[in-house]
Each structure stands twice: as structure tokens, then as C-alpha cells.
Design a protein around this motif. Sequence first.
Motif, PDB file in Angstrom:
ATOM      1  N   HIS A 137       0.891  -1.315   0.019  1.00 38.46           N
ATOM      2  CA  HIS A 137       0.080   0.119   0.053  1.00 38.46           C
ATOM      3  C   HIS A 137       0.719   1.257   0.075  1.00 38.46           C
ATOM      4  O   HIS A 137       0.344   2.461  -0.025  1.00 38.46           O
ATOM      5  CB  HIS A 137      -0.971  -0.010   1.223  1.00 38.46           C
ATOM      6  CG  HIS A 137      -1.921  -1.072   1.233  1.00 38.46           C
ATOM      7  ND1 HIS A 137      -2.934  -1.020   0.416  1.00 38.46           N
ATOM      8  CD2 HIS A 137      -1.810  -2.460   1.718  1.00 38.46           C
ATOM      9  CE1 HIS A 137      -3.737  -2.140   0.624  1.00 38.46           C
ATOM     10  NE2 HIS A 137      -2.929  -2.859   1.427  1.00 38.46           N
ATOM     11  N   SER A 179      -6.843  14.028   4.262  1.00 44.30           N
ATOM     12  CA  SER A 179      -6.900  12.875   3.323  1.00 44.30           C
ATOM     13  C   SER A 179      -5.846  11.875   3.522  1.00 44.30           C
ATOM     14  O   SER A 179      -6.272  10.697   3.443  1.00 44.30           O
ATOM     15  CB  SER A 179      -6.700  13.619   1.864  1.00 44.30           C
ATOM     16  OG  SER A 179      -7.146  14.780   1.838  1.00 44.30           O
ATOM     17  N   SER A 180      -4.722  12.145   4.139  1.00 47.62           N
ATOM     18  CA  SER A 180      -3.834  11.005   4.449  1.00 47.62           C
ATOM     19  C   SER A 180      -4.294  10.239   5.471  1.00 47.62           C
ATOM     20  O   SER A 180      -4.227   9.048   5.358  1.00 47.62           O
ATOM     21  CB  SER A 180      -2.304  11.635   4.720  1.00 47.62           C
ATOM     22  OG  SER A 180      -2.460  12.761   5.655  1.00 47.62           O
ATOM     23  N   TYR A 238      -6.950   8.133   3.895  1.00 46.07           N
ATOM     24  CA  TYR A 238      -6.115   6.998   3.025  1.00 46.07           C
ATOM     25  C   TYR A 238      -5.785   5.944   4.077  1.00 46.07           C
ATOM     26  O   TYR A 238      -6.160   4.451   3.755  1.00 46.07           O
ATOM     27  CB  TYR A 238      -5.301   7.474   2.252  1.00 46.07           C
ATOM     28  CG  TYR A 238      -4.492   6.333   1.583  1.00 46.07           C
ATOM     29  CD1 TYR A 238      -5.066   5.865   0.493  1.00 46.07           C
ATOM     30  CD2 TYR A 238      -3.087   6.089   1.851  1.00 46.07           C
ATOM     31  CE1 TYR A 238      -4.595   4.750  -0.282  1.00 46.07           C
ATOM     32  CE2 TYR A 238      -2.351   5.107   1.065  1.00 46.07           C
ATOM     33  CZ  TYR A 238      -3.082   4.272   0.079  1.00 46.07           C
ATOM     34  OH  TYR A 238      -2.510   3.363  -0.697  1.00 46.07           O
ATOM     35  N   GLU A 254      -8.760   3.924   5.051  1.00 52.33           N
ATOM     36  CA  GLU A 254      -9.059   3.037   3.791  1.00 52.33           C
ATOM     37  C   GLU A 254      -8.386   1.799   3.740  1.00 52.33           C
ATOM     38  O   GLU A 254      -8.824   0.704   3.480  1.00 52.33           O
ATOM     39  CB  GLU A 254      -8.862   3.948   2.542  1.00 52.33           C
ATOM     40  CG  GLU A 254      -9.887   3.854   1.392  1.00 52.33           C
ATOM     41  CD  GLU A 254      -9.518   4.716   0.224  1.00 52.33           C
ATOM     42  OE1 GLU A 254      -9.467   5.890   0.465  1.00 52.33           O
ATOM     43  OE2 GLU A 254      -9.150   4.301  -0.679  1.00 52.33           O
TER      44      GLU A 254
END
Length: 918
Positions: free
Chosen positions: A727, A750-751, A754, A757
Motif C-alpha cells: 500500500h 486525506s492522508s 487513506y 481506507e
Amino acid sequence: MKAGKKAKTSLGEYYSALQLRTDRWTALRIATEQLTQELSDRRRQEAERKIRSLMEVLYPIELYWAFPGHDTFLRIGALLDEGRVEALANIVRNICRALMSNSYRRNPHHHDVDELIEGSPDDESNEKRGKEIPYFEVLFVDNFSPVQEANLRRTMASMRRPEDPFMYEPVFVPSLTDALIAVMFNHNVQTVVVRNGLKLESEQTLEILHRYMSRLDEDALQDVEPKEYGPELCRLIARLRPELDVFLFTDQSVEEIAGADLGNCRRVFYNQEDHLELHLNILRGVSDRFEAPFFNALTQYARKPTGVFHAMPISRGKSITRSHWIKDMGDFYGMNIFLAETSATSGGLDSLLEPSGPIKKAQEKAARAFGAKQTFFSTNGTSTCNKIVVQAIVRPGDIVLVDRDCHKSHHYGMVLAGAQVVYLDSYPLNDFSMYGAVPMREIKHRLLELKAAGKLDRVRMLLLTNCTFDGVVYNVERVMEECLAIKPDLVFLWDEAWFAFARFGPAYRRRTGMHCAALLRERYRSDDYRAAWAKYQEKMADADDETLLKTRLMPDPDKVRVRVYACQSTHKTLTSLRQGSMIHVHDQDFKDEVEQAFHEAYMTHTSTSPNYQIIASLDVGRRQVELEGFEFIQRQVEQAMSLRKAINHHPLISKYFHVLTVAEMIPAEYRKSGIKSYWDPEHGWSDIAEAWGEDEFVLDATRVTLSVAGSGWDGDTFKNQILMDKHGIQINKTSRNTVLFMTNIGTTRSSIAYLIEVLVKIASDLDERLDDASAVEKKIFERKVKALREDLPPLPDFSCFHDAFRLSSGNGTPEGDIRSAFFLAYDESKCEYLPIEGNAIEKEMATGRELVSTTFVIPYPPGFPILVPGQVISQEIITFMRALDVKEIHGYRPELGLRIFTAAALATLEAKPVIQAM
Ligand SMILES: Cc1ncc(COP(=O)(O)O)c(C=O)c1O
């Protein structure tokens, strides 16, 4: 006065008011957009009700921000009342966009209500109208009438001149409490103007705003006299946000105000209303923080044409632009970096080794920003800073107390300095194969032991890592205070490699070396302390060691010296190129006792060709934290908190992984506050302020340790084969069954999203794999999980130095001479190897022979030495080594075995010890 007198609305699911604000604006945008659609009467009424209730929450929040501002906010309500739904949706949409993109900071027209209704302020055309200069907000504290407020707003706006380097907007609050909420909530505030008419209490009742008040010390707001509100506010702001500029308007006489403590107040205005003067002072204050002397000098140097007739062909890019083979390097880095590369120290530049120009100024600014008396830049990381401080302070034979799981630079520093080392054991976290930190009791016990042996005069330094790699943070104030009670001139070296950012988070700051040094210095000067000490002394006159260990000790104000050093890897947690670090000093005896030795130590370890880009980045990094460190750190903590919550309460992720809670990383005996985790489903968010004030250890929320045992992977496999290879997620530290995610000021939402996720994906793949697995495969998986959870070798304590390396063996104190052992091992004939497999080691031990390590043995993980030169090898250590299934062990060659001193080598030493005291 206490926050909490009024009925408060509870919003426990939000960690901070910033999150609440963002969330409510988004909800308001959705609701106002809904209203523009064809709706039944019932749905319309529902939507209107929702809008009104959202606005009710936002109203008190927006009072503390200049954008969109009070007038605009009232206009939104009016548009709803007038039924102008399109205009309503438009203005809310534009405000949301401006808030999200920060375009209101760049475009002065965003502050115009009509523009917001009609225009689309994110347009390029609108953007271009605004000049791109840095923006901030100025907090005016006075009980203004609306007319007075409008007048002052107009007057201050009329002061703007095209040549101003910054743009600001005013925010008005009426009371001391509101001002404190504003400086803790609104990160745009850079300047506070405190005026005569302020009140004490806030009218606002939103609980989440008043939470900020609980971050003040308990007694901070007691007994504030009405006429004292102004000066008191100045003092309180200095405690909460020392980087802010404060101006005070007063009608008291000069004589009265001159002697008062006004915190960091830059200037007092005596009742005059000279607005231009105020405007210029506001700009000057921010310019002072903005100015980065060395970065500016370097950019100017890069612009000047110069002929180079000394070293560095890369300087001005000459060796690159003329090359046929390395042009790609020039393309990659761009020309500026080479224009700024030089070995010159003149022409507007400066020398790091003897600074007298812009580097000196940059260091002075850094000292101010980080609350130090002196600051020194380093271009070779904290590894070097640590060695410089140790060399400057410690003379051969001095006793130094060190946490054993400290960074290796300290161990090497001890070797170089010839210190007598007392290793301190941290509390172990055996379930996770990692250490916590050294308990107060252990430190006091060692000091009292040395005192009883008559060696206190040789004890020179206490060296601790704060915070630890895993985020355990000491109660710095308490450690220093109690140690100084035993040894009043003890020098403290706080390894704050991971803690440079802490100065700019109000709760974090309370646990930094520099903050506590200033605090203690002030405390020991006060009459109150003297009185308290007199009583304490009476009570403790005949105290035995056990009483001393149990009591919070107080130093003698007539003997105590505050001597504190902190080394920070700026590059690890703030903006700086790699290796950019700083040494901060607050040592009462620096000028008389240390300056010369410090200079020598600095020369010993500093290159004569220090990298200018690193120095410039330290200078700019300092500018950044002084102007936006508070904002970035607030956001970082928020994001780390969201990550904790998301992982531990995600139904799929939490099947295999969980973030270690405060209770798992800090045993209950060190948590007086009783805090167990930062968030739990029953109580929502815990306010960390109480724990950070009182507890012996606290957990830095920005470091998130994930237990991976439930996945059947060990920490190393999870790091390399799953996170990295599959990843592209990089992490630094692992233990046998954990991995550490570090957030930093560059971590974005956003990080974080991520990462979550990816964890969901990993967990769902695991789920699927287990679903398809045969009964045997399932059993194997369960065994792996059980082994990772339960078969963990206990972490070994420091055994002891061999008598040959102890100056005064026999009288019970544990200090050892690591340097003699280190250099003795250079003679190969005095060393031999024993394999750890089989029973060769046990056989030797059974003969009564003491096996002594010649070298540091450092397994990764856990990454600290389980053996140091001169240390006796215990059975416990061997068992631990055998149980370790790591591949990387520095100082150990599996094909040969453990390197130990021969019996003959030790026998000669015992007859004639190699070490001598100074
Ligand atoms: C506690 C501690 N001190 C010092 C250092 C060395 O810092 P630098 O990399 O800036 O040399 C590290 C590096 O990881 C560390 O963890």
C-alpha cells in the motif's frame, strides 16, 4: 470565576470547536441548498427549522472569527426571514468555499456581504483583485457598543496602506473570558489589543468553547480584581500563547502600571487613541516574527552576481550547467538551490561556528520562540546536539543518570565524555515488547542511594528522553523539582528530539524543558515559595528515605540552580531539512561555568562546512511555528484523535487491530487523573488538560501505536510486507506486535482517510482469507495470534557493570565506566565469542564466571541496547535474545556469537582497575 456556572449545551462527540464549526457550516450549506428545491410545506418547515438550529450553534462560534463576521451572519438570518432562498444558499455556499479553501485570507472582498451573496468569490477574477499578502486577525477586547465597534472597524480599515506587508481584520470580544476563548480557538489571531472597558465573564454558554478555559491552570482566574482585568489578561495570554503580540490601553498612571507583570505586552498606550500608531505597531509585531534573517540573507546572496574563487564547484551551479552528464541533477533541484550554495561566510552571510550576523539573529529569534535563554543551530541532527551538551557539561568521572532506552547518541556521548553512567530502568510494557519511561521513584531512589554513598557531589546530570519514541511524556516540572530537592545544582538534559512542536500547543508546552525551566526560575524567586518551603522543611526535617520517596520534594530556594538543556530535531516534527536541529539552553550558570566548554564542544562536533540550506530551513521553520504552529498542532492533534477513534470503533478494522489506549501504555499508578483513553463510546472525548497538568506520565496523542497481533502478523512483517509493499505506506517504528503511526504538522485529513481506507482493505482481505480457510489453516492463524499476544519474552532490566569497570564496587551504587570497557574492546586479544545457541553460555556461567559484553548490542525492534560495553550478561538477557525473532541486531554477529571479554582480560583489570576518578 469558573467556567461552567451557566447552563451549557453539551457537544461531547466533537474533540474541538474547530471540528464542530466545519461540520455545522457543511450542514448549513446542505440545508440551505435543499431549501432552493421544490419542497412540500412540511419539508420546507423542517428545513427552515434545521437552518435556524444550525445557526443557533454557529452564532456564538462566529463571534470569535473575523470571517464571515457578525454582520454577515446576521444577514444570513435576515435572508431566511425574507424568504430569499437563492441568495441564502449562495451566501452560505460562498462562505463554505472560502472557509475550506482559505480564500477569505487572500481576498479582502470576501468580507463584503453583497459580494458574498452575489459573487462567486472563488473566481479567479475575484482572487486577482486581492493582493496575495499574509492575512491575520486582530482581537480587540473591550465592551463596545455596536456603534463603537463599527467606528473602530472603519477607522482601522482606513489605516491600511498599499505598502503594508500584511493584511488584517479585527475581531471584537467584550470580556476577559471571551478573549481567552478567542486566542485558544481562533488560530488566525496574531495580535490582541486589550482596552479599558473589558468585563470578566462571557455571555456565551456553548460548552465546547468553555472547554478551552479548563486548559488554564486551576487557580489562574481566582481573585482577579476588576481594575486588574487588563494586565491580568496580558499575563494569561502570555501563559497560553506566548508567541502573540499584546497591546494594552490603560487609564492607570504610568507609576501603577510600570511595576506590574504584563506578560509579553509589547507596548502600553495611555488612553490615547492614536490609531495609526497602533496600526504600525501591529504590523511591526508580526513583521518581527515573520522576518527570517538568515533565509533572507541567503536569498539576497543568491540574487547577487559573484565570482567564485574558492571551494565548491557546485556553487552557482557552475559544475552542473557546464556538464554533459549531470544536467538532470540541475533539472531536478532547480537553479536556486545552487545559487544559494556557497562556502562564503561574508557578503551578507555568516559563520555558524562564530556567528555575528544573520545566523546570530536567527538563533536569537529561535531562542525567543522556543522560550530559551540561548539557542544554537545544528546541521547534523540531535545525535550531534546530544554529544555537544554532554561534552560541554560532563567531565571525566562525573556521574550521569541516563534512561537506558535512550537514543544511541547518548551512550556514545558517555563514552566520549568518560562519564560514570547510572542506567535508569523504564517501566516495561511487556505485553507490547516496549518500554515506557523512568518513574520518578526510580530516579529519586538512585539519587538518594548516591547521596547515602557520599557521591552526590560527583553527580552532574540527569538525561531523559521526552517524549519517548512511543509518545510517553514526563512530568518535567515535577522531575526537575524533586531532583533539585536532592541535588540542587543538577543539570538536566531533555532529549526532545520528538518534541520540538510541543512549545506551540498550550497543553504540550507545560511538559517541555524550556517552559519548566522558566517556571521554576520564577517560582524559586517568589516569597510564596519561600514561605511554603519553610513549612516543608520543618515537616521533613527527619524524613527517612522511604518518606522522601513518597513525598513530593521541594528544593531549597537559596541553594537551587536552574540548569536545563533541551535538544530538538526540528526536522522530525517541524519544517526543516533533514538534520536541522536546535539546542535550547536555560542555564543560570551558563555564562560563568559552561560557555567556554560549550564553545569547545560545539567546535568538536560541528563541521566547518555546515549546510546553509539546513540553517535557512531552521530559520524559516521558526518563523512558521511562531505564526502558525498553534494552528498546525491543533489540527494535527485533532487528526490523530480522529484516527484513534476511527480505528477503535470501526467494526471491521477493530476485529484485527486496535490503537493502544492511554491505560495500556501508562500503568494506573502513574495516572492520577484516572484517564483511560482519549475517546470512548460512553463518554465521548476526554479533556486531556487535567491529565497533562497532574499525571506522572501522559501520552502524546499525535503518536498512534497500533496493536497488530490480532492480524497474525508481527510488527515488522506488517510494516514491510503489508503497509509498505502493498500500500505504499511508510512507518518508522515497530515492536513485536505493534506498529507506530506518527502524525506530523503536514498530515492532512486525506492522508488519515487513506490510512483508514487501507486498514479497512487489509481487514476485509483478512476476513475473506479466514472465511475461505480450512480448519487447519484457521488453527494455525489462531496460534500465531496467541503467540503474538501471549508469548512475549519479558524485557530485561539493566543488569550491572562488571566490577572491573566500577570505581567503587562494594558500596552499592551502580555507576560504571563505559569508556574503559569500550576502548578495551579495541584489543581483539582481550575478546572472545560465545554462541547464544546451545548451552555454551550457561556452561560458562555455571563455573561462576561473569560474562561481560565488549560492545553495544541493539536489537531492532525494540531499538535500545540490551547490552552496553562493560555490562554483565544476565540469564534474563540471554533468554530475551533467544526469544527475539528479529533479524537486525546491531553489535551481534550470529555466525560468531556474543562478543565478550576474556576471563584473563578481566582478571588483569580487577587486579588494577583501569579507571581513576578525576
Ligand atoms: C530520542 C532520540 N534522540 C535523538 C535522535 C537523533 O536525532 P537526529 O536524527 O536528529 O540526529 C533520535 C532519532 O531518532 C531519537 O529518537
